[in-house]
Design an enzyme around this catalytic site. Structure first.
Site, PDB file in Angstrom:
ATOM      1  N   ARG A 119       0.821  -1.216   0.000  1.00 33.31           N
ATOM      2  CA  ARG A 119       0.000   0.000   0.000  1.00 33.31           C
ATOM      3  C   ARG A 119       0.862   1.278   0.000  1.00 33.31           C
ATOM      4  O   ARG A 119       0.488   2.286   0.588  1.00 33.31           O
ATOM      5  CB  ARG A 119      -0.953   0.039   1.213  1.00 33.31           C
ATOM      6  CG  ARG A 119      -2.000  -1.069   1.250  1.00 33.31           C
ATOM      7  CD  ARG A 119      -2.975  -0.931   0.082  1.00 33.31           C
ATOM      8  NE  ARG A 119      -4.148  -1.757   0.264  1.00 33.31           N
ATOM      9  CZ  ARG A 119      -4.232  -3.050  -0.040  1.00 33.31           C
ATOM     10  NH1 ARG A 119      -3.195  -3.669  -0.571  1.00 33.31           N
ATOM     11  NH2 ARG A 119      -5.355  -3.705   0.134  1.00 33.31           N
ATOM     12  N   SER A 175     -10.813  -0.761   2.910  1.00 35.14           N
ATOM     13  CA  SER A 175     -10.075  -0.857   4.174  1.00 35.14           C
ATOM     14  C   SER A 175      -9.730   0.539   4.662  1.00 35.14           C
ATOM     15  O   SER A 175      -9.046   1.286   3.957  1.00 35.14           O
ATOM     16  CB  SER A 175      -8.769  -1.617   3.987  1.00 35.14           C
ATOM     17  OG  SER A 175      -9.006  -2.900   3.496  1.00 35.14           O
ATOM     18  N   GLU A 214      -5.295   3.787   6.054  1.00 38.21           N
ATOM     19  CA  GLU A 214      -4.973   3.610   4.645  1.00 38.21           C
ATOM     20  C   GLU A 214      -5.601   4.743   3.840  1.00 38.21           C
ATOM     21  O   GLU A 214      -5.083   5.179   2.820  1.00 38.21           O
ATOM     22  CB  GLU A 214      -5.502   2.252   4.157  1.00 38.21           C
ATOM     23  CG  GLU A 214      -4.916   1.862   2.836  1.00 38.21           C
ATOM     24  CD  GLU A 214      -5.761   0.888   2.072  1.00 38.21           C
ATOM     25  OE1 GLU A 214      -6.162   1.242   0.950  1.00 38.21           O
ATOM     26  OE2 GLU A 214      -6.005  -0.209   2.582  1.00 38.21           O
TER      27      GLU A 214
HETATM   28  N1  EPU Z   1     -10.566 -10.628  10.096  1.00 39.45           N
HETATM   29  C1  EPU Z   1     -11.321 -10.692  11.244  1.00 39.45           C
HETATM   30  N2  EPU Z   1     -12.404  -9.894  11.349  1.00 39.45           N
HETATM   31  C2  EPU Z   1     -12.772  -9.044  10.383  1.00 39.45           C
HETATM   32  C3  EPU Z   1     -11.998  -8.958   9.214  1.00 39.45           C
HETATM   33  C4  EPU Z   1     -10.887  -9.763   9.083  1.00 39.45           C
HETATM   34  O1  EPU Z   1     -11.035 -11.452  12.158  1.00 39.45           O
HETATM   35  O2  EPU Z   1     -13.778  -8.348  10.565  1.00 39.45           O
HETATM   36  C5  EPU Z   1      -9.359 -11.488   9.977  1.00 39.45           C
HETATM   37  C6  EPU Z   1      -9.626 -12.913   9.612  1.00 39.45           C
HETATM   38  O3  EPU Z   1      -8.771 -13.696  10.402  1.00 39.45           O
HETATM   39  C7  EPU Z   1      -9.205 -13.041   8.176  1.00 39.45           C
HETATM   40  C8  EPU Z   1      -8.103 -12.032   8.120  1.00 39.45           C
HETATM   41  O4  EPU Z   1      -8.525 -10.977   8.988  1.00 39.45           O
HETATM   42  O5  EPU Z   1      -8.765 -14.312   7.902  1.00 39.45           O
HETATM   43  C9  EPU Z   1      -7.844 -11.437   6.739  1.00 39.45           C
HETATM   44  O6  EPU Z   1      -9.066 -10.903   6.257  1.00 39.45           O
HETATM   45  P1  EPU Z   1      -9.301 -10.646   4.689  1.00 39.45           P
HETATM   46  O7  EPU Z   1      -8.874 -11.815   3.928  1.00 39.45           O
HETATM   47  O8  EPU Z   1     -10.689 -10.147   4.524  1.00 39.45           O
HETATM   48  O9  EPU Z   1      -8.257  -9.539   4.339  1.00 39.45           O
HETATM   49  P2  EPU Z   1      -7.886  -8.196   5.067  1.00 39.45           P
HETATM   50  O10 EPU Z   1      -6.496  -8.307   5.580  1.00 39.45           O
HETATM   51  O11 EPU Z   1      -8.940  -7.856   6.038  1.00 39.45           O
HETATM   52  C10 EPU Z   1      -6.853  -7.170   2.881  1.00 39.45           C
HETATM   53  C11 EPU Z   1      -6.895  -5.871   2.145  1.00 39.45           C
HETATM   54  C12 EPU Z   1      -8.189  -5.732   1.358  1.00 39.45           C
HETATM   55  C13 EPU Z   1      -8.267  -6.887   0.382  1.00 39.45           C
HETATM   56  C14 EPU Z   1      -8.199  -8.196   1.175  1.00 39.45           C
HETATM   57  C15 EPU Z   1      -8.160  -9.406   0.294  1.00 39.45           C
HETATM   58  C16 EPU Z   1      -5.575  -4.357   3.506  1.00 39.45           C
HETATM   59  C17 EPU Z   1      -5.586  -3.188   4.438  1.00 39.45           C
HETATM   60  N3  EPU Z   1      -6.767  -4.774   3.091  1.00 39.45           N
HETATM   61  O12 EPU Z   1      -7.907  -7.153   3.844  1.00 39.45           O
HETATM   62  O13 EPU Z   1      -8.118  -4.519   0.612  1.00 39.45           O
HETATM   63  O14 EPU Z   1      -9.461  -6.837  -0.374  1.00 39.45           O
HETATM   64  O15 EPU Z   1      -6.990  -8.231   1.966  1.00 39.45           O
HETATM   65  O16 EPU Z   1      -6.923  -9.500  -0.339  1.00 39.45           O
HETATM   66  O17 EPU Z   1      -4.512  -4.838   3.153  1.00 39.45           O
HETATM   67  C18 EPU Z   1      -8.725  -2.227   0.499  1.00 39.45           C
HETATM   68  O18 EPU Z   1      -7.516  -1.976   0.470  1.00 39.45           O
HETATM   69  O19 EPU Z   1      -9.593  -1.314   0.468  1.00 39.45           O
HETATM   70  C19 EPU Z   1      -9.162  -3.608   0.630  1.00 39.45           C
HETATM   71  C20 EPU Z   1     -10.444  -3.947   0.756  1.00 39.45           C
END
Ligand code: EPU
Length: 337
Positions: A162, A237, A333
């Site tokens: 990012r 995010s 972000e």
């Molecule tokens: N999780 C929770 N609770 C929640 C959300 C997430 O416990 O409410 C935990 C879970 O353990 C899950 C882990 O977080 O397994 C990862 O969650 P997810 O796969 O949804 O990914 P993220 O880390 O929450 C990132 C990006 C997203 C992108 C997704 C998928 C960042 C800041 N965000 O989210 O990007 O879509 O991975 O690759 O890196 C964006 O930048 O606007 C965005 C949506």
């Protein structure tokens, strides 16, 4: 080209915040952009792309320059690869769909990300195991002082999670006018290793996925977790996933044995901020017109007429609480304006 006054930006930011631009103009050519930047009567200018990564906490006391440069062009084809240049004002997801309709591979995992092409290198957008940098060749950008347009190659952009030079040393100094991507015409490199994609493809009964299948899987996953900005205002995010040391993780695991983490180097791990925010009790919390999304705690939402200031205050409270409980700083972000 027409300069408007006191225009509401509600339809120009995906959070749907009703802040006003003192002056507003849309530009659709490089010449118009040069002309607008050189207008001495409007000393303060604010560059607006797709408005998908910002939270407006106040009216914008400047000339808001909306980058509406359109056009997609094939630059060259080398064996199985094709280089495609898209102008900054193209809607990202429509561009992804255009590439898929021509069977050009590489962007499928990045389906349905809100915003326009021009913003994608700034924060090196990423999702489901792919980042923009994986398909990036170069971008063109205009220097806001000299109006000179120059090309930035991959190394010059200094991409990171990012991050890019456009958020660091060159912040506010250049306007990205186009981005060139390297995509595959055949023998696509399929990225299905990101957990949720494989299980989604299984649900779709797809064993030999095409790039269209992967895009469909990503769209389904995103729609199930992330609010549609056309229905509920949001900027994806709101926070970045924090990076902490192995030692800090070990200490935290004593109190939070189920804390998830992803190895990023020998010494550091990334922790999902969504998990921290959920653990801190904020997931699904609603305060009148705004709150934390019920399916994804990383996303702050505007249910109607929330004020940007209120959402900002909520984000500060979340940051403070996460620091108190976990001793971790989570950075935003989204750009706070
Ligand atoms: N999780 C929770 N609770 C929640 C959300 C997430 O416990 O409410 C935990 C879970 O353990 C899950 C882990 O977080 O397994 C990862 O969650 P997810 O796969 O949804 O990914 P993220 O880390 O929450 C990132 C990006 C997203 C992108 C997704 C998928 C960042 C800041 N965000 O989210 O990007 O879509 O991975 O690759 O890196 C964006 O930048 O606007 C965005 C949506």
């Amino acid at each position: 080209m027409h300069i408007q006054q006191n225009l509401s930006l509600k339809n120009y930011n995906t959070f749907g915040i009703d802040a006003k631009a003192k002056f507003f103009v849309s530009i659709s050519s490089i010449d118009e952009l040069k002309h607008v930047l050189s207008l001495k009567d409007y000393p303060k200018k604010f560059i607006l792309g797709g408005g998908s990564n910002m939270l407006l906490t106040k009216d914008v006391d400047a000339l808001v320059v909306h980058i509406d440069l359109k056009g997609i062009e094939i630059i060259e084809e080398i064996d199985d690869l094709i280089h495609i240049k898209a102008n900054a004002g193209e809607n990202w997801h429509e561009f992804v769909l255009w590439c898929l309709s021509h069977d050009y591979g590489g962007l499928e995992n990045l389906s349905l990300i809100p915003g326009n092409v021009g913003s994608t290198p700034i924060q090196n957008i990423g999702a489901y195991g792919v980042e923009l940098k994986d398909v990036f060749v170069s971008c063109e950008a205009m220097n806001i002082e000299t109006f000179e347009v120059r090309t930035f190659d991959f190394d010059e952009c200094q991409f990171d999670y990012r991050e890019s030079i456009f958020k660091q040393d060159l912040k506010g100094k250049y306007i990205i006018t186009s981005v060139t991507f390297k995509l595959t015409k055949k023998n696509h490199n399929l990225n299905t290793h990101y957990g949720a994609i494989e299980s989604e493809l299984q649900k779709m009964s797809v064993s030999q996925p095409t790039i269209q299948d992967i895009s469909n899987a990503v769209i389904t996953i995103r729609e199930s977790k992330l609010p549609d900005p056309k229905k509920i205002g949001n900027s994806g995010s709101f926070f970045k996933n924090p990076i902490i040391s192995n030692e800090q993780l070990e200490l935290l695991k004593l109190n939070f044995p189920d804390m998830p983490s992803y190895i990023i180097s020998d010494t550091e791990v990334k922790v999902p901020a969504g998990w921290l925010i959920e653990r801190a009790g904020f997931k699904g919390k609603t305060l009148g017109e705004y709150g934390v999304h019920k399916h994804q705690a990383l996303v702050l939402v505007n249910y109607g007429d929330a004020k940007g200031q209120d959402i900002y205050q909520l984000s500060l409270l979340i940051q403070k609480t996460i620091y108190r409980i976990f001793n971790i700083n989570i950075e935003t972000e989204v750009n706070i304006i």
